[in-house]
Write an enzyme that holds these catalytic residues in place. Structure first.
Site, short mmCIF file in Angstrom:
data_model
loop_
_atom_site.label_atom_id
_atom_site.label_comp_id
_atom_site.label_asym_id
_atom_site.label_seq_id
_atom_site.Cartn_x
_atom_site.Cartn_y
_atom_site.Cartn_z
N ASN A 9 0.79 -0.77 -0.11
CA ASN A 9 0.14 -0.18 0.09
C ASN A 9 0.98 1.19 0.23
O ASN A 9 1.56 1.81 1.26
CB ASN A 9 -1.49 -0.28 1.53
CG ASN A 9 -1.48 1.67 1.27
OD1 ASN A 9 -1.93 2.16 0.41
ND2 ASN A 9 -2.06 1.66 2.70
N LYS A 11 0.11 3.99 0.01
CA LYS A 11 -0.13 5.18 0.29
C LYS A 11 -0.10 6.54 -0.63
O LYS A 11 -0.54 6.53 -1.85
CB LYS A 11 -0.04 6.11 1.70
CG LYS A 11 -0.13 4.32 2.86
CD LYS A 11 0.00 4.29 3.16
CE LYS A 11 -0.60 3.48 4.41
NZ LYS A 11 0.57 3.54 6.45
N HIS A 94 -8.95 1.23 4.68
CA HIS A 94 -8.01 1.59 5.69
C HIS A 94 -7.94 2.62 7.16
O HIS A 94 -8.74 3.34 6.96
CB HIS A 94 -7.02 2.13 4.53
CG HIS A 94 -5.79 2.29 5.19
ND1 HIS A 94 -5.02 3.09 5.78
CD2 HIS A 94 -4.32 1.61 5.28
CE1 HIS A 94 -3.58 2.78 6.08
NE2 HIS A 94 -3.33 1.82 5.76
N GLU A 96 -6.93 4.68 7.81
CA GLU A 96 -6.75 6.09 7.41
C GLU A 96 -7.19 6.23 7.13
O GLU A 96 -7.96 7.96 7.47
CB GLU A 96 -4.87 6.36 6.98
CG GLU A 96 -3.95 6.14 6.89
CD GLU A 96 -2.56 5.56 6.74
OE1 GLU A 96 -2.46 5.76 5.71
OE2 GLU A 96 -1.30 4.70 7.49
N GLU A 166 -4.96 -4.86 10.63
CA GLU A 166 -3.90 -3.91 10.92
C GLU A 166 -4.10 -3.09 11.96
O GLU A 166 -4.81 -2.10 11.84
CB GLU A 166 -4.23 -2.79 9.40
CG GLU A 166 -3.81 -3.07 8.38
CD GLU A 166 -2.97 -2.15 7.42
OE1 GLU A 166 -2.39 -2.57 6.55
OE2 GLU A 166 -3.78 -1.23 7.18
N GLY A 172 2.95 2.42 10.27
CA GLY A 172 4.18 3.12 10.44
C GLY A 172 5.14 3.75 11.72
O GLY A 172 5.83 4.68 11.90
N SER A 212 3.65 -2.78 10.33
CA SER A 212 5.44 -2.54 10.57
C SER A 212 5.68 -3.82 9.63
O SER A 212 6.86 -4.16 10.54
CB SER A 212 5.84 -2.06 11.45
OG SER A 212 5.55 -0.92 12.14
P1 13P Z 1 3.69 0.04 7.36
O1 13P Z 1 3.28 -1.30 6.80
O2 13P Z 1 4.23 1.53 6.61
O3 13P Z 1 3.03 0.06 9.06
O4 13P Z 1 1.71 0.30 6.92
C1 13P Z 1 1.35 -0.26 7.00
C2 13P Z 1 -0.20 0.21 6.74
O5 13P Z 1 -1.07 1.26 6.42
C3 13P Z 1 -0.34 -0.63 5.80
O6 13P Z 1 -1.93 -0.89 4.47
#
Ligand code: 13P
Length: 249
Positions: A9, A11, A94, A96, A166, A172, A212
């Site tokens: 992903n 982003k 997601h 976010e 997740e 992150g 992560s």
């Molecule tokens: P990270 O791998 O950067 O922690 O992000 C995970 C994520 O949100 C994937 O959709």
């Protein structure tokens, strides 16, 4: 046997030329994998990525879609639009998007049903916050998110749905859930699916872990009984690192 699906992903990262460079670098590194390799790219990269990923193992996904077909929704992209250019996967709900763009369990359910109707392959995200993990409500939270996302989704459709667990506190942050905690939580999700659809169906649904994931922890996570691959953020931005995650064995 469930297939492992390793999805990146990106982003809000990478311009079209960077997307094409990435695909050129990744394609030969993953050409022999048995795992499903997906990258979910920004809307503006989709067309370039699709063109560039032709005749490779790499599948292309979007990071969101609108559940409506068309109309006065300024700035939005419909599932029909994604389908029309050949997009195969779409991330739905997601954390976010839930946190910053008012995505709710209801909108997630609406988008999921629409994606399935259009035969886009949905990756539906669920996961608890740090507070919920610490106060012992994580199970309740992820099972409710799963149940609400799947409302009115048929037996045939749920098999085509990928769930990504997740935990928000692991996204992150560099903090990964332990492989035992991730596996246990994914089992809770699978049990919830079993309650609705029965064991055979629950056993065939792909459930990923995200938060992560990197090349140094991919193997231990993906070898757990119920973890069927990963949804990878930061570590999917580097082709060499992402290839190592795809080829984790
Ligand atoms: P990270 O791998 O950067 O922690 O992000 C995970 C994520 O949100 C994937 O959709």
């Amino acid at each position: 046997m469930r297939k492992k699906v390793i999805a990146g992903n990106w982003k809000m990262n990478k311009l079209p030329n960077e997307a094409m460079e990435f695909i050129s670098e990744l394609a030969p590194l993953v050409k022999d994998t048995e795992n499903e390799v997906v990258i979910c790219v920004p809307y503006t990269d989709l067309f370039y990525a699709l063109m560039h990923a032709q005749d490779t193992k790499i599948k292309i996904g979007a990071q969101n879609m609108n559940a409506e077909e068309k109309g006065a929704y300024t700035g939005e992209i419909s599932g029909e639009m994604l389908k029309a250019i050949g997009v195969e996967y779409v991330i739905i709900g997601h954390s976010e998007r839930r946190a910053y763009y008012n995505e709710t369990d209801e909108s997630v359910n609406k988008k999921l049903k629409k994606a399935l109707l259009l035969e886009l392959k949905p990756i539906v995200c669920v996961g608890e916050s740090l507070e919920q993990r610490e106060n012992g409500t994580a199970k309740e939270v992820v099972t409710a998110q799963t149940r609400l996302a799947l409302e009115e989704v048929s037996n045939e459709e749920v098999i085509k749905t990928i769930i990504a667990y997740e935990p928000i506190w692991a996204i992150g942050t560099g903090k990964t859930a332990t492989k035992e905690d991730a596996n246990e939580t994914i089992k809770w999700i699978r049990e919830e699916i079993e309650n609705i659809y029965g064991k055979d169906i629950a056993d065939s649904v792909v459930i990923q872990y995200g938060g992560s994931v990197k090349s140094s922890n991919a193997k231990e996570l993906f070898e757990m009984s119920d973890i069927d691959g990963g949804l990878v953020g930061g570590a999917s931005l580097d082709a060499q690192e992402f290839a190592k995650i795809v080829n984790y064995k």
